[in-house]
Each structure stands twice: as structure tokens, then as C-alpha cells.
Design a protein around this motif. Structure first.
Motif, PDB file in Angstrom:
ATOM      1  N   LEU A 100       5.030   3.223 -13.054  1.00 17.26           N
ATOM      2  CA  LEU A 100       6.065   2.670 -12.467  1.00 17.26           C
ATOM      3  C   LEU A 100       6.262   2.554 -10.701  1.00 17.26           C
ATOM      4  N   GLY A 101       6.742   4.259 -10.526  1.00 13.51           N
ATOM      5  CA  GLY A 101       6.637   4.865  -9.571  1.00 13.51           C
ATOM      6  C   GLY A 101       5.400   4.404  -8.059  1.00 13.51           C
ATOM      7  N   THR A 102       4.124   4.668  -8.770  1.00  9.27           N
ATOM      8  CA  THR A 102       2.878   4.474  -7.955  1.00  9.27           C
ATOM      9  C   THR A 102       2.688   3.019  -7.380  1.00  9.27           C
ATOM     10  N   THR A 103       2.987   2.001  -8.425  1.00  7.68           N
ATOM     11  CA  THR A 103       3.532   0.919  -7.780  1.00  7.68           C
ATOM     12  C   THR A 103       4.174  -0.041  -7.031  1.00  7.68           C
ATOM     13  N   SER A 104       4.909   0.765  -7.398  1.00  4.79           N
ATOM     14  CA  SER A 104       6.269   0.067  -6.711  1.00  4.79           C
ATOM     15  C   SER A 104       6.178   1.234  -4.865  1.00  4.79           C
ATOM     16  N   GLU A 105       5.781   2.170  -4.986  1.00  2.00           N
ATOM     17  CA  GLU A 105       5.447   2.831  -3.411  1.00  2.00           C
ATOM     18  C   GLU A 105       4.452   1.928  -2.964  1.00  2.00           C
ATOM     19  N   ILE A 106       3.052   1.129  -3.304  1.00  2.00           N
ATOM     20  CA  ILE A 106       1.865   0.900  -2.357  1.00  2.00           C
ATOM     21  C   ILE A 106       2.356  -0.908  -2.431  1.00  2.00           C
ATOM     22  N   TYR A 107       4.207  -1.095  -3.114  1.00  2.00           N
ATOM     23  CA  TYR A 107       4.036  -2.835  -3.165  1.00  2.00           C
ATOM     24  C   TYR A 107       5.277  -2.458  -2.129  1.00  2.00           C
ATOM     25  N   ASN A 108       5.836  -0.843  -1.518  1.00  2.00           N
ATOM     26  CA  ASN A 108       6.974  -0.738  -0.824  1.00  2.00           C
ATOM     27  C   ASN A 108       6.770  -0.520   0.664  1.00  2.00           C
ATOM     28  N   TYR A 109       5.057   0.398   0.649  1.00  2.00           N
ATOM     29  CA  TYR A 109       4.714   1.192   2.252  1.00  2.00           C
ATOM     30  C   TYR A 109       3.021   1.059   1.978  1.00  2.00           C
ATOM     31  N   GLY A 110       2.654   0.091   1.373  1.00  2.00           N
ATOM     32  CA  GLY A 110       1.151   0.510   1.618  1.00  2.00           C
ATOM     33  C   GLY A 110       0.851   0.794   1.445  1.00  2.00           C
ATOM     34  N   THR A 111      -1.251   0.999   1.344  1.00  2.00           N
ATOM     35  CA  THR A 111      -2.033   1.516   0.688  1.00  2.00           C
ATOM     36  C   THR A 111      -2.001   3.118   1.430  1.00  2.00           C
ATOM     37  N   GLN A 112      -1.856   3.403   2.447  1.00  2.00           N
ATOM     38  CA  GLN A 112      -2.351   5.040   2.731  1.00  2.00           C
ATOM     39  C   GLN A 112      -1.885   5.845   1.151  1.00  2.00           C
ATOM     40  N   TYR A 113      -0.995   5.517   0.427  1.00  2.00           N
ATOM     41  CA  TYR A 113      -0.954   6.953  -0.559  1.00  2.00           C
ATOM     42  C   TYR A 113      -2.259   6.164  -1.006  1.00  2.00           C
ATOM     43  N   TRP A 114      -2.920   5.851  -1.254  1.00  2.00           N
ATOM     44  CA  TRP A 114      -4.208   5.482  -2.536  1.00  2.00           C
ATOM     45  C   TRP A 114      -4.917   7.013  -2.032  1.00  2.00           C
TER      46      TRP A 114
END
Length: 597
Positions: A100-114
Motif C-alpha cells: 500500500l505504501g509503495t503505490t501511494s509513494e509513486i502517486y504522490n512523489y513520482g517515480t524517482q523512488y523506483w
């Protein structure tokens, strides 16, 4: 499918309940199989007396935890298979929080987290070649035994107490997050769900020991992967095609892969994700008892490395799929942010909402998805119950209090620990529900414990001259510094002195009259610099503090004499720098052992 539809029009159907109940029944069934049925078969086979044989190699341990039965219950007699263990490693790391955390992280902060995927691969190599060989050579039952062999029993006791506290703080997350998701989709009372998760989990962990845990983990991981993959594939089919997906993500400012900003205050940069992600993942996977117990349940170093390789590939793939789903969520809600529109109250509910609205009309799909999240919760919880009970027996009772409980006493202790932890997990869920801010406090605590403990092990394995005083001072310094930064940051955020780094969202496409909440811009220059750091940096700061302070203090006090050091206590990557004398003493020990035999 309109994005404005309320949640209530998609509820669990009977097929969803069947899919979901299948998951629960299979979990309990596995526990009964390994706990009762397989055990009775084994006892029939074991009537033949066998002689202990050693193939010329000195055996380091006669019995784990003082008895065959406990070794079987907690380590599967060090004879499990690679694939189930690798699946179990994945399951213990990936909980509902991750999905649940990873998906909302991308939605809110963009794909750099990838970029975390790259960090995970590097971590896999480091763990396999720097840390696992030490544990394999020493044949430890609990990773904290190493700290006593290398330094002193006090350091072992402190680290084990930190581990237990850390896991207890982590318990309610594992239960609470999936319970919220399930409650949102099915409308079942949150407390009922929490009770079901805990009871099912305590049952099969209690009855079947590590074998039940590993084998249920193995197929729960499969269910998890299948459910997230199914959501990704079906949602892609229903979306307007990949080109549009990436175009919209780029227009919405979500495609970020080259943010090389050197500022440590930016949430996700190439540096913070690679360095912080590597440090955090390694600190969990290299020395945490939940992971080491799995490596040690395998018969050889080669097999432990093989399971680590499968783990690394599996987790990288899994996290990547979650990141991709994050983009799909953005594609669906780019014109109507669900949080602003009041469809959800918390970021963690983004994915369940998306699943219900994008593929909720397909029979069994919501059930499969919730079974995946539920499986992630069960598997993480069972791992924590199993490992914590081991640490309490091996490190606290036998290590710290120097007691030697009988086989029966050990069994009672370990099994009652599992039940008590289950009750604690449940009661903490009720606390969590009342105090919303406690979640971030728990996260900070776990980050501090993970960083400091990992620093202690790294100091021991990579710095041959490190001594007990240096290690103790380094550990205390690290915990204080990481704690100070962590809690300082929490208070600063709570006081509203930091700007949110969330990327802009839109509410233009929402049904009805929805306006974006006013965001106040504050001047962060007034805030103490350490409190503004990206959360990725807290772990590496903690780890490097232990190593630097520990190494320097050890040099100033009385450094360990490297000539008399047991080389098994030092990571093989450092062996070439050790004096020849310490390997000679090893041969003498081996020879003496042979003569004894």
C-alpha cells in the motif's frame, strides 16, 4: 468506469468471500499439516537408532536451543528447502505496508523512488558475500549470538532487547494496515478483521513452528504476487494504453528518474534512494533475526546464497510492479484526486479504492486482491512471532539470564511467547486506532533500532580492531543521534513547519463541487537543518555513526589484538588483511578437536 462513483457501489460479492476464505483455510491447514500430521509420520520413521557422524569437520554445535525438538520447531533442524525459504524471505520483508505504501509513494512523489530496485540488487550481493558467510561459519541459532562471540554478552543482550522492542512496535502495523484495507472494501468491522488475522496466524505458528511458517509464507507470497500482477495487467488493459499512461505521467510531473539534486532535504533523489535504500534494506536483510533465522534453516552457505538470489530477484520484481501500479493509479485519478475529493481519508487507502474502481466489477478480483494483502500480513506476522520467540529463548533466557531450561520448559516458553505476542498485537491495534500520530513514531523507532543494530554487526565483521568499549560507545552515539533526528523531524512535521513535497494533484474532473485544500507555504530556513533531512538519510547516518565512532574509540582504548582473533568472526572480504597468526590458531583448534573426537 467513472472516477466519481462512491465506494459503496462496489462491495465484496460471494465469490470474493470464497476466494478470501480459501486463503484463510489454506493457512490454517498448512499449520495443522506440519504441526500434527507430518510430525506423527516422522516419529514413526525415527525409531531406528543412528550414530552421529562427522565427516572430519569439527562440529561447532551439538544441539540448537538445548534440544532436538526445539531445533526442529525453530530452525527446521537446519534442513529446509531453498525455494520455500526464499519465498518466506520475500514474505517476511513484504508486508501489506509495503504494497500500500509503495503505490501511494509513486502517486504522490513520482517515480524517482523506483531506483530502490537498483539498491535492492546491490544489497543482495552485499548480504550474500559479506554477512551470510559469517553466520554460516559460526552456525548461530540467533544472529545476536555473534555479538557475544565477537564482543561481550552485554552487547548481545542489549541488541536482543532492542530487537524485541522493535518487533513489538512493528506488530500493530502488520495487522492494522491490511485491516483498514479490508474494512474499506468489504465493510466488515475493523476489529473483527484484526482478530481473524491474529488468531489464524498465532494458530499455525503455534502448531507448526518454522516449517509451517515457511511453507505458508511460500504460497502466500505467490498469492500476493499473483494478486498485484492481476491488478496491474487488468488495469493496463482497461487503461488507454501504455503510451497514454507514460504521456500523462510525464505531463503530471510524475516521471522523474534523474533528480540528481545534491540537497539532502529533497525526499527522493538518485542519491537518497540509492544510498538510503541500500543501507535500509541491508540493515534489515543482513543481520535481522527474522532473516538470519531463515538463512540458518538451510543446510549450507551455498543454499543460503541461492535463497538470497531468489529473494533479490523476487523482491525487485515485486517492488517494480507496485511502482508501476502507482503510475496506473495516477492515470486514473489525474483529474480527480481521491483524497481531496473525500473518497478516502488516508493515503494507504489509495490502492484498495483503485482496485475496487478499476477492476472491482470482475468477479473474484477484489477477493483475490484482499487475499494478497491479507497473505502479506499473515506471513510478516508469523515471521515476527516465530523469530521473537526464538530470541526470547536463545538470547534472553539462555544468553542473558544464563538459564538452561529443559526441552519441556523451552517448548512452553516459546509457545506461550507466541500467544502473548498475539494478544499484544491486538491490543496495540486498538491503541493505534485512537492515536493517529503513533504510526510515524513507531516507524522512527524501528528505523533507529535497525540502523544501530546493523552498525554493531558491521563494525564487528569489517573492523578487526573494534573492541567492546568502542562498540558500546558507537551504538549509544548512533541510537541517540538517529533518535534525535527522527523525533525532531516528527515534531517539526506535526507543528506544520515543513512544506509537503507532494506533487500537485487536480480536482477538475471531480463530480460535484470539490476544491483543493489551501496549502500554506512556510519558510523552512528557520528549521534546524537535521530535522529537514529526507527520511532516507536517517538509517545511513545511524549505521555510519556506529562504525566511525566505534572504530575510533576502539583505537584510543585497547584495540582487539588481531593476531588472536578467530577469523570466522570477521567477514571473508576482510580476511586478506588479517595477520597470518589468526588463521594458524584456527588450525590448532581444528586439530585439537579432531584428536578429541
Amino acid at each position: 468506469m467513472e472516477t466519481g462513483t462512491p465506494m459503496d457501489s462496489y462491495r465484496f460479492g460471494s465469490i470474493d468471500y470464497i476466494v478470501f476464505l480459501g486463503m484463510v483455510v489454506l493457512s490454517t491447514g498448512t499449520g495443522i499439516y506440519f504441526g500434527c500430521i507430518k510430525k506423527s509420520k516422522k516419529q514413526l520413521e525415527e525409531t531406528e537408532p543412528t550414530l552421529p557422524t562427522t565427516n572430519g569437520t569439527p562440529q561447532r554445535r551439538k544441539n540448537d536451543f538445548g534440544s532436538e525438538k526445539m531445533s526442529e520447531y525453530l530452525l527446521g533442524s537446519r534442513n529446509l528447502k531453498v525455494f520455500p525459504v526464499a519465498m518466506s524471505l520475500i514474505a517476511s520483508y513484504i508486508s501489506g505496508v509495503t504494497i500500500l505504501g509503495t503505490t501511494s509513494e509513486i502517486y504522490n512523489y513520482g517515480t524517482q523512488y523506483w531506483f530502490i530496485a537498483i539498491a535492492i540488487v546491490i544489497q543482495g550481493i552485499a548480504v550474500s558475500y559479506v554477512y551470510i558467510p559469517v553466520f554460516a561459519a559460526l552456525q548461530v541459532g540467533s544472529s545476536y549470538e555473534y555479538l557475544e562471540m565477537r564482543f561481550h554478552s552485554v552487547i548481545r543482550s542489549i541488541a536482543s532487547f532492542m530487537f524485541i522492542l522493535d518487533e513489538i512496535l512493528f506488530l500493530p502495523f502488520i495487522v492494522y494496515v491490511p485491516a483498514i484495507a479490508l474494512n474499506q472494501v468489504s465493510g466488515i468491522n475493523l476489529h473483527v478483521i484484526a482478530v481473524v488475522i491474529v488468531v489464524v496466524c498465532v494458530f499455525y505458528t503455534f502448531v507448526g513452528g518454522i516449517k509451517a511458517v515457511v511453507h505458508t509464507d511460500a504460497w502466500q507470497t505467490m498469492v500476493m504476487f499473483v494478486s498485484v500482477m492481476a491488478v496491474a495487467v487488468l488495469a493496463t488493459i482497461y487503461a488507454n494504453g501504455l503510451d497514454v499512461l507514460f504521456d500523462d505521467a510525464a505531463k503530471g510531473g510524475r516521471l522523474i528518474f534523474n533528480n540528481t539534486n545534491p540537497s539532502p532535504y529533497v525526499r527522493h533523489t538518485v542519491w537518497s534512494v540509492l544510498i538510503g535504500g541500500f543501507s535500509y534494506w541491508t540493515s534489515f536483510n543482513a543481520v535481522n533475526q527474522t532473516m538470519v533465522q531463515r538463512y540458518m534453516s538451510l543446510p549450507s552457505l551455498k543454499k543460503a546464497r541461492a535463497s538470497m538470489a531468489i529473494f533479490t530477484i523476487g523482491v525487485t520484481a515485486f517492488v517494480s510492479v507496485c511502482c508501476y501500479v502507482g503510475l496506473l493509479i495516477f492515470e486514473m485519478y489525474k483529474d480527480c484526486d481521491p483524497l481531496s475529493a473525500g473518497m478516502i481519508t488516508h493515503d494507504d487507502q489509495l490502492l484498495p479504492l483503485f482496485v475496487m474502481q478499476s477492476v472491482g466489477h470482475i468477479y473474484g478480483m477484489p477477493g483475490l486482491f484482499i487475499a494478497g494483502i491479507f497473505g502479506a500480513a499473515l506471513s510478516s506476522l508469523s515471521v515476527v512471532l516465530n523469530s521473537t520467540s526464538l530470541v526470547i529463548l536463545e538470547d534472553i533466557v539462555r544468553g542473558c539470564f544464563k538459564m538452561q531450561p529443559s526441552e519441556r520448559a523451552s517448548t512452553i516458553l516459546v509457545k506461550s511467547t507466541i500467544i502473548v505476542l498475539g494478544i499484544v498485537a491486538l491490543s496495540l491495534v486498538f491503541v493505534l486506532e485512537q492515536l493517529s500520530g503513533i504510526l510515524s513514531i513507531c516507524t522512527s523507532m524501528t528505523a533507529i533500532a535497525a540502523g544501530t543494530t546493523f552498525g554493531l554487526f558491521t563494525l564487528g565483521m569489517l573492523v578487526p580492531w573494534a573492541n567492546t568499549v568502542g562498540t558500546a560507545v558507537g551504538g549509544i552515539a548512533s541510537a541517540l543521534l538517529a533518535g534525535w533526528i527522527s523525533f525532531g523531524t516528527q515534531f517539526t512535521i506535526a507543528a506544520g513547519e515543513l512544506n509537503s513535497q507532494k506533487l500537485p494533484v487536480s480536482v477538475e474532473g471531480c463530480v460535484g463541487n470539490v476544491t483543493l485544500p489551501e496549502s500554506m507555504w512556510v519558510d523552512e530556513e528557520q528549521v534546524f537543518p537535521l530535522y529537514r533531512l529526507s527520511y532516507h538519510w536517517i538509517n545511513p547516518i545511524g549505521v555510519s555513526t556506529v562504525i566511525v565512532v566505534g572504530a575510533l574509540v576502539s583505537l584510543v582504548t585497547k584495540p582487539t589484538n588481531t593476531k588472536t582473533l578467530d577469523p570466522d568472526l570477521i567477514s571473508p572480504v576482510i580476511h586478506r588483511f588479517l595477520p597470518k597468526e589468526c588463521f594458524e590458531s584456527r588450525h590448532i583448534h581444528a586439530q585439537a578437536h579432531k584428536n578429541l573426537l
